[in-house]
Design an enzyme around this catalytic site. Structure first.
Site, mmCIF file in Angstrom:
data_model
loop_
_atom_site.group_PDB
_atom_site.id
_atom_site.type_symbol
_atom_site.label_atom_id
_atom_site.label_comp_id
_atom_site.label_asym_id
_atom_site.label_seq_id
_atom_site.Cartn_x
_atom_site.Cartn_y
_atom_site.Cartn_z
ATOM 1 N N ALA A 271 0.851 -1.201 0.000
ATOM 2 C CA ALA A 271 0.000 0.000 0.000
ATOM 3 C C ALA A 271 0.880 1.242 0.000
ATOM 4 C CB ALA A 271 -0.915 -0.011 1.221
ATOM 5 N N HIS A 272 0.520 2.217 -0.826
ATOM 6 C CA HIS A 272 1.283 3.458 -0.879
ATOM 7 C C HIS A 272 0.495 4.499 -1.652
ATOM 8 C CE1 HIS A 272 2.142 1.383 -4.644
ATOM 9 N NE2 HIS A 272 2.547 2.535 -5.177
ATOM 10 N N SER A 273 0.962 5.729 -1.589
ATOM 11 C CA SER A 273 0.382 6.819 -2.368
ATOM 12 C C SER A 273 1.500 7.796 -2.709
ATOM 13 C CB SER A 273 -0.736 7.519 -1.586
ATOM 14 O OG SER A 273 -1.393 8.484 -2.402
#
Length: 310
Positions: free
Chosen positions: A67-69
Site C-alpha cells: 500500500a502506498h500513495s
C-alpha cells in the site's frame, strides 16, 4: 539510500491482525505509520483512494500487497510498516488474491526507498524469506527476515529465478521483433544452446529483419499509479533479467506513474505494468505487457523474449 530494516520501526509491525476487507487491511498498515509519527492520517485515506482509482495493482505478488500513495505534506519521513493478517483478504486481484501480508510505504521523496524496495523484492522472491515472514512469531523475527537480503542485489545468486530457457540472450538489435544485431561489434551474439539464447533464436541471424520490425528506443518503462512503489519492484526484476542476458548496457529501465507514462510511451519499446494499470493506460502506441507477479524473473523474461523475438 535507506536499507529495508532502517525503514521499518519495530512498533510498526503487527501480526495476526483482524480485517473485514481490503480497506481495513490498508488502514491497519497505515495506522501503524501514523502511530510512529511518520505520516498523518490523510495519507492513510490517500492509500485507499489509490486502489479505488487504479484497482488492486498494489497486490504485486501472490498474497502480498504494498500500500502506498504519492508523497504529500502529511509524510514526515520515509517509512514502512508490516501487517500479517489473521485471515486472508480479497483485494480484487485476479491472480494474486487472497492477501495475507500487507506493507505500507510512505515515501518522502522518489529516491530514499529504492534500495529498500529492491531488498524487499528479494525477500519476497526467496521461498525461505517469504516463509520467514509468514511464520514469524514476533516483530523482531519479522525484522530479521526483512534484513536478511540487505547487501548484494536481491536475486542475483538465486537459481530458482533463472529463466528456464537460458540465462543469456543476443544483444538487442537496432530493431525489436528481430534477433539480428545491428552492430555485431557491440557484443558477440551467442550461437544458441545452453550457454546463450534458445537455439532457435540463432536461426535467423543471417536473414534481414522482417518488414514489421521498428527501431529499438533502448528504453523499457515500468508503470504504477504513483511511480514510487510497485513500479520500482517491477523495474528491479526487469533489470535482473537484463543483467542475466547481458543486455544492461543496451537497455534502460525507468519506473514511472500512469500520467507520465502516457507522455513517455513514444520513447519506449514496451511498458511493463499490472492488468489494472494497463486498462487505465489504454492504447499508448507501444506494446503494454501485463505482469502478474512483479518478483518473477521467468514471467518478465518470457514477456521480453516475446517482444524482442529471441
Amino acid at each position: 539510500m535507506s536499507e529495508l530494516h532502517d525503514l521499518v520501526d519495530p512498533s510498526a509491525v503487527r501480526l495476526d491482525v483482524a480485517a473485514a476487507d481490503w480497506r481495513e487491511a490498508i488502514r491497519a498498515s497505515g495506522d501503524l505509520l501514523v502511530d510512529t509519527g511518520a505520516i498523518g492520517a490523510s495519507y492513510v485515506e490517500a492509500m485507499i483512494r489509490t486502489v479505488e482509482e487504479h484497482g488492486p495493482y498494489i497486490v504485486i505478488t501472490p498474497g502480498f500487497a504494498l500500500a502506498h500513495s504519492r508523497p504529500d505534506d502529511s509524510v514526515a519521513r520515509t517509512a514502512m510498516s508490516f501487517v500479517r493478517l489473521a485471515e486472508p483478504i480479497a483485494f480484487g486481484h485476479e491472480s494474486n488474491d487472497p492477501v495475507h501480508l500487507v506493507m505500507a510505504l510512505a515515501a518522502a521523496d522518489s529516491a530514499a526507498h529504492q534500495a529498500a524496495l529492491a531488498a524487499l523484492a528479494g525477500v519476497l522472491a526467496d521461498p525461505d524469506g517469504r516463509h520467514a515472514l509468514e511464520t514469524a512469531s514476533s516483530p523482531q523475527e519479522v525484522l530479521a527476515a526483512l534484513g536478511a537480503q540487505d547487501g548484494p542485489r536481491p536475486g542475483t545468486d538465486s537459481t530458482a529465478q533463472a529463466p528456464a530457457t537460458g540465462s543469456e540472450a543476443p544483444p538487442p538489435s537496432g530493431t525489436y521483433g528481430a534477433s539480428q544485431p545491428a552492430d555485431s561489434t557491440q557484443a558477440p551474439a551467442p550461437t544458441g544452446g545452453t550457454d546463450g539464447a534458445p537455439a532457435d533464436s540463432a536461426a535467423g541471424m543471417d536473414t534481414a529483419a522482417s518488414a514489421d520490425t521498428v527501431p529499438s528506443r533502448q528504453l523499457i518503462l515500468t508503470v504504477c499509479g504513483n511511480g514510487l512503489g510497485t513500479s520500482l519492484f517491477l523495474k528491479n526484476t526487469a533489470e535482473q533479467v537484463l543483467d542475466r542476458w547481458g543486455w544492461s548496457p543496451y537497455l534502460s529501465v525507468e519506473a514511472t506513474d500512469t500520467i507520465s507514462a502516457k507522455g513517455r510511451a513514444k520513447d519506449a519499446d514496451v511498458i511493463l505494468t499490472s492488468g489494472a494499470i494497463a486498462q487505465t493506460l489504454g492504447d499508448v502506441g507501444v506494446p503494454v505487457e501485463v505482469i502478474e507477479n512483479f518478483t518473477s524473473q521467468p514471467e518478465i523474461d518470457a514477456a521480453l523474449r516475446r517482444l524482442y523475438a529471441i
